[in-house]
Design an enzyme around this catalytic site. Structure first.
Site, PDB file in Angstrom:
ATOM      1  N   HIS A  99       0.991  -1.771  -0.127  1.00 26.74           N
ATOM      2  CA  HIS A  99      -0.013  -0.110  -0.471  1.00 26.74           C
ATOM      3  C   HIS A  99       0.218   1.207  -0.046  1.00 26.74           C
ATOM      4  O   HIS A  99       0.158   2.234   0.001  1.00 26.74           O
ATOM      5  CB  HIS A  99      -0.621  -0.209   1.180  1.00 26.74           C
ATOM      6  CG  HIS A  99      -2.289  -0.530   0.668  1.00 26.74           C
ATOM      7  ND1 HIS A  99      -2.112  -1.778   0.757  1.00 26.74           N
ATOM      8  CD2 HIS A  99      -3.546  -0.799   0.964  1.00 26.74           C
ATOM      9  CE1 HIS A  99      -3.334  -2.349   1.096  1.00 26.74           C
ATOM     10  NE2 HIS A  99      -4.156  -1.554   0.560  1.00 26.74           N
ATOM     11  N   SER A 642     -13.131   0.143   3.422  1.00 33.63           N
ATOM     12  CA  SER A 642     -12.114  -0.518   4.222  1.00 33.63           C
ATOM     13  C   SER A 642     -12.316  -1.023   5.834  1.00 33.63           C
ATOM     14  O   SER A 642     -13.039  -0.272   6.109  1.00 33.63           O
ATOM     15  CB  SER A 642     -11.240   0.481   4.537  1.00 33.63           C
ATOM     16  OG  SER A 642     -10.331   0.773   5.275  1.00 33.63           O
ATOM     17  N   ARG A 644      -9.552  -0.182   7.977  1.00 35.07           N
ATOM     18  CA  ARG A 644      -9.102  -0.081   8.226  1.00 35.07           C
ATOM     19  C   ARG A 644      -9.534   0.520   9.289  1.00 35.07           C
ATOM     20  O   ARG A 644     -10.578   1.663  10.161  1.00 35.07           O
ATOM     21  CB  ARG A 644      -8.476   1.233   8.068  1.00 35.07           C
ATOM     22  CG  ARG A 644      -9.527   2.556   7.518  1.00 35.07           C
ATOM     23  CD  ARG A 644      -8.550   4.040   6.664  1.00 35.07           C
ATOM     24  NE  ARG A 644      -8.752   3.219   4.764  1.00 35.07           N
ATOM     25  CZ  ARG A 644      -8.637   4.095   4.371  1.00 35.07           C
ATOM     26  NH1 ARG A 644      -9.308   4.728   3.699  1.00 35.07           N
ATOM     27  NH2 ARG A 644      -8.767   3.345   2.758  1.00 35.07           N
TER      28      ARG A 644
HETATM   29  C1  MIC Z   1      -8.631  -0.425   0.949  1.00 33.56           C
HETATM   30  O1  MIC Z   1      -8.405  -0.426  -0.574  1.00 33.56           O
HETATM   31  O2  MIC Z   1      -9.509   0.984   1.026  1.00 33.56           O
HETATM   32  C2  MIC Z   1      -7.505  -0.940   1.599  1.00 33.56           C
HETATM   33  C3  MIC Z   1      -6.745   0.181   1.319  1.00 33.56           C
HETATM   34  O3  MIC Z   1      -7.105  -1.934   0.527  1.00 33.56           O
HETATM   35  C4  MIC Z   1      -8.328  -0.401   2.871  1.00 33.56           C
HETATM   36  C5  MIC Z   1      -6.829  -1.111   4.450  1.00 33.56           C
HETATM   37  C6  MIC Z   1      -6.730   0.320   4.695  1.00 33.56           C
HETATM   38  O4  MIC Z   1      -7.253   1.028   4.663  1.00 33.56           O
HETATM   39  O5  MIC Z   1      -5.431  -0.194   4.673  1.00 33.56           O
HETATM   40  C7  MIC Z   1      -9.239  -1.827   3.369  1.00 33.56           C
HETATM   41  O6  MIC Z   1     -10.439  -2.258   1.652  1.00 33.56           O
HETATM   42  O7  MIC Z   1      -9.308  -2.108   4.108  1.00 33.56           O
HETATM   43 FE1  SF4 Z   2      -4.904  -2.224  -3.217  1.00 29.70          FE
HETATM   44 FE2  SF4 Z   2      -7.079  -1.718  -1.119  1.00 29.70          FE
HETATM   45 FE3  SF4 Z   2      -6.683  -1.463  -3.899  1.00 29.70          FE
HETATM   46 FE4  SF4 Z   2      -6.938  -3.467  -3.414  1.00 29.70          FE
HETATM   47  S1  SF4 Z   2      -8.757  -2.164  -2.737  1.00 29.70           S
HETATM   48  S2  SF4 Z   2      -5.555  -2.495  -4.913  1.00 29.70           S
HETATM   49  S3  SF4 Z   2      -6.233  -3.855  -1.462  1.00 29.70           S
HETATM   50  S4  SF4 Z   2      -6.354  -0.077  -1.750  1.00 29.70           S
END
Ligand code: MIC
Ligand code: SF4
Length: 755
Positions: A99, A642, A644
């Protein structure tokens, strides 16, 4: 624990050894045929004999087979794990660096810059992984879900991952659930994963995909039908002849984006396509083992679903969803997205096109895109707009390079980015003159919330299949429909593109590329993990305090959100990703994307202590430092998107205690409970409208009692009160988290008691 670059056959065999008996037990206990989801869940129950299994009601304890974490969430997960006091993780776990790589010039330089810019974080993750027995996939290895599919997923398995698109592994028949870091800590410390027994939505696929329609269109259609909330609390199970006609990576695309409808996860039954993918990725032994229990890796005839949706793949036409919400579906072409664009003033000239993300970056996806590129090149055509390609993994990159597909894409002007999330999560540096004004981008990603890709609210993001992205890249127009429209070649001739053709698997096998995996040493106790007290990227955690036993009375409303309030609105990504290991610093982004329901400003509101108007993170800091507890109000599907947990930890860190909403997204609701907050929904959704900016909110009769409403009231500025009822989903165990101040406080106490 040894963690390698694959799931050992012994682990798979152990899961299959208990499967037939547990499936029989499940049929007997429930007195009916089983869905595949139920079979896998029962086989992973801590107590299959007595655990209650009422869909949508019972909370159940599971023993997942694996844990996966990506770098942006692993930092907080492992910082929490470190406080638990265990020498090693007790379930095979991996960290994936994907990421934090900023897309700027192209793969090589971007990766070098990322290694420099993120050195401290990568060193932390590498050393913490080595110390606690976690497998480490370094920067450049690829996107977590692609790497998991290639190496770790197996039919009938169960895993959790600290990322909402973990369900990607459903493409290989795995129940793979996205969670917050605190859930991962439970499992890594040897405690069960607790989740509500899901409902099961059946999606019956008939017919076969053809022409310009692809697996992405299946999930774009499902999102259209079920909306961003439609899958909440449910596993989505795909079945029917049409399901078996889709490749394993195509199935993964569909399962991946089930996150966008709020599903707990999605799953397909084991079939020949999965077997072929396992063999092609060096796991013929797992395929052979799965073959022996194949019937238990598919739903029973007569399995009962809570809802069945039927999609005829023969009739499915290409879709493009957006902007701002992944369920906002349009047909491609002038009468579909073109008409909507004219009505809404969305720019029809596209400013950038992007292929990649965990949803769509498989070998098949790239071969299809390359087949379009070759047709274009043969006629002297090039991409009319910027075209960026992010391979899903190092294995995909090396294979498509070897097979000449990268060259096909570069020949029409594509830039190849690092094997990482990149622009999908705002790691994209664009020239300011492009996004200073309204502009449309088209990509093969899954989410399209405002500001997500380049931080600009001017950018309108549309998600679609890689095939449609390619066609639009060549025409430069949002309303281009390759099935009917033509492109003008440099010699003046009109070119109609043939439908894309792809290879499901590489004829010459996969090329593994560079080895980016580091196994942990057998004994990690002497590995030191350094977190500098002066670091602005990492900060050790202090436990949150226990509940003081009092009701919450007189809470100011820090923020009332109008419309969508996703985790991107609550805790933005992009440039804020760099603070994911530093709770105090990342709290500087709290609610900066939220639209204030009192007046519509973005990211700011009223500080009721001093009457000033300022940014939400500043108000939160002021309240927190003044010892003022507060609440926030959301609308529908609050916390969508997400996994998170920062979106829950930040409010907690700054003194937030209750979040009200009309409804919550699953992962976020759990994250709030895990961190000791109280998520409440209005029993009457109209209560949302009654809350004014200077109101004080009271929550009575805490702690919440399972299955009973919570009485609350609003104290108006003139001193009058309005009572209202709120609902909650706390189980008895979750009430204990609230009382202790967080779930982690309980884990820590249990680990200490076991010593
Ligand atoms: C996303 O696609 O929003 C992320 C970034 O992959 C998140 C995880 C994150 O915020 O680190 C997710 O989908 O859980
Ligand atoms: Fe990365 Fe989340 Fe985007 Fe998938 S959806 S590519 S895990 S940031």
């Amino acid at each position: 624990m040894t963690v390698s670059a694959g799931t050992p056959i012994s682990l798979v065999n152990a899961v299959y050894a208990t499967l037939p008996a547990n499936v029989a037990l499940g049929r007997e206990r429930l007195g009916r045929p089983l869905t595949l989801a139920e079979k896998i869940l029962i086989n992973h129950l801590v107590d299959p004999q007595t655990q209650e299994m009422e869909r949508g009601r019972s909370y159940a304890d599971f023993n997942p087979d694996r844990v996966a974490m990506q770098d942006a969430t692993a930092q907080m997960a492992l910082l929490q794990f470190m406080t638990a006091g265990l020498p090693q993780t007790l379930v095979p776990s991996t960290v994936h660096c994907d990421h934090l790589i900023l897309a700027k010039t192209g793969a090589k330089l971007d990766l070098r810059d990322a290694n420099d810019a993120n050195r401290e974080v990568y060193d932390f993750l590498r050393s913490v992984s080595a110390k606690y027995g976690v497998g480490f996939w370094g920067p450049g290895s690829g996107i977590i879900h692609q790497v998991v599919l290639e190496h770790y997923a197996f039919p009938g398995g169960m895993m959790i991952g600290t990322d909402s698109h973990t369900p990607n592994a459903g493409g290989l028949g795995m129940v793979a659930i996205g969670v917050g870091g605190a859930d991962a800590v439970d499992v890594m410390t040897g405690f069960p994963f607790n989740v509500r027994w899901p409902k099961v939505i059946g999606i019956k696929l008939t017919g076969t995909l053809s022409g310009w329609s692809s697996p992405k269109d299946v999930i774009l259609e499902v999102a259209r039908l079920l909306t961003v909330e439609g899958g909440t609390g449910a596993i989505v199970e795909y079945f029917g002849d049409g399901a078996d006609s889709i490749s394993a990576t195509g199935k993964a695309t569909i399962c991946n984006m089930g996150a966008e409808i709020g599903a707990t996860c999605s799953v397909f039954g084991y079939d020949a396509n999965m077997s072929a993918y396992l063999s092609a990725t060096g796991r013929a032994d797992i395929a052979a083992a799965a073959d022996k229990v194949a019937a238990d890796l598919r739903p029973d005839a007569g399995a009962q679903y809570d809802q069945v949706v039927e999609i005829n793949l023969d009739a499915l036409t290409p879709l493009i969803n957006g902007p701002h919400s992944p369920d906002r579906a349009h047909k491609i072409g002038a009468n579909g997205v073109g008409k909507a664009a004219r009505e809404n003033n969305w720019p029809l000239d596209v400013s950038a096109t992007l292929i990649g993300s965990c949803t769509n970056s498989s070998y098949e996806d790239i071969t299809r895109a390359a087949s379009i590129a070759r047709q274009a090149a043969a006629k002297g055509l090039k991409a009319k707009v910027e075209l960026l390609i992010s391979p899903g993994s190092e294995q995909i990159r090396a294979t498509i390079e070897r097979d000449g597909l990268l060259a096909d894409l570069e020949a029409i002007g594509a830039t190849v980015l690092a094997n990482a999330c990149g622009p999908c999560i705002g790691q994209w540096e664009r020239a300011a003159d492009i996004n200073a004004k309204p502009n449309s981008i088209v990509n093969s990603f899954n989410r399209n919330f405002p500001k997500r890709n380049d931080g600009s609210a001017n950018t309108l993001s549309f998600v679609t299949s890689p095939d449609t992205v390619m066609a639009i890249a060549l025409s430069g127009r949002l309303d281009f429909d390759p099935r009917v429209d033509t492109l003008t070649a440099p010699d003046g001739s009109e070119v109609k593109l043939d439908a894309p053709r792809g290879d499901i698997l590489p004829a010459n096998g996969y090329n593994e590329g560079e080895d980016t995996f580091t196994a942990p040493p057998a004994e990690g106790s002497d590995v030191s993990v350094v977190v500098s007290p002066t670091s602005d990227r990492l900060q050790l955690l202090s436990p949150f305090g226990a509940w003081n036993g009092n009701d919450y009375i007189g809470l100011p409303v820090l923020m009332k959100a109008q419309g969508k309030c996703t985790t991107d609105h609550i805790s933005a990504a992009g440039k804020w990703l760099k603070y994911r290991g530093h709770l105090e610093n990342i709290s500087g982004n709290l609610f900066i994307g939220a639209v204030n329901a009192f007046g519509g400003a973005v990211g700011e509101g009223l500080d009721t202590i001093d009457g000033s108007h300022r940014s939400y993170p500043d108000i939160a800091k002021h309240y927190g430092e003044s010892g003022v507890q507060w609440c926030a109000i959301g609308d529908q599907n609050y916390g969508e998107g997400s996994s998170r947990e920062h979106a829950a930890m930040e409010p907690r860190f700054r003194g937030g205690v209750v979040i009200f909403a009309r409804s919550f997204a699953r992962i976020h609701e759990t994250n709030l409970k895990k961190q000791g907050l109280v998520p409440l929904t209005f029993a009457d959704p109209k209560t949302y409208d009654l809350i004014e900016e200077t109101d004080r909110i009271n929550v009575h009769n805490l702690p919440p009692v399972p299955d009973q409403p919570v009485m609350c009231s609003i104290t108006k500025a003139d001193g009058t009160t309005v009572e209202f009822e709120a609902k909650h989903t706390f189980s008895p165990e979750q009430v204990a988290w609230f009382k202790a101040g967080s779930a982690l406080n309980i884990v820590r106490a249990k680990v200490a008691a076991q010593k």
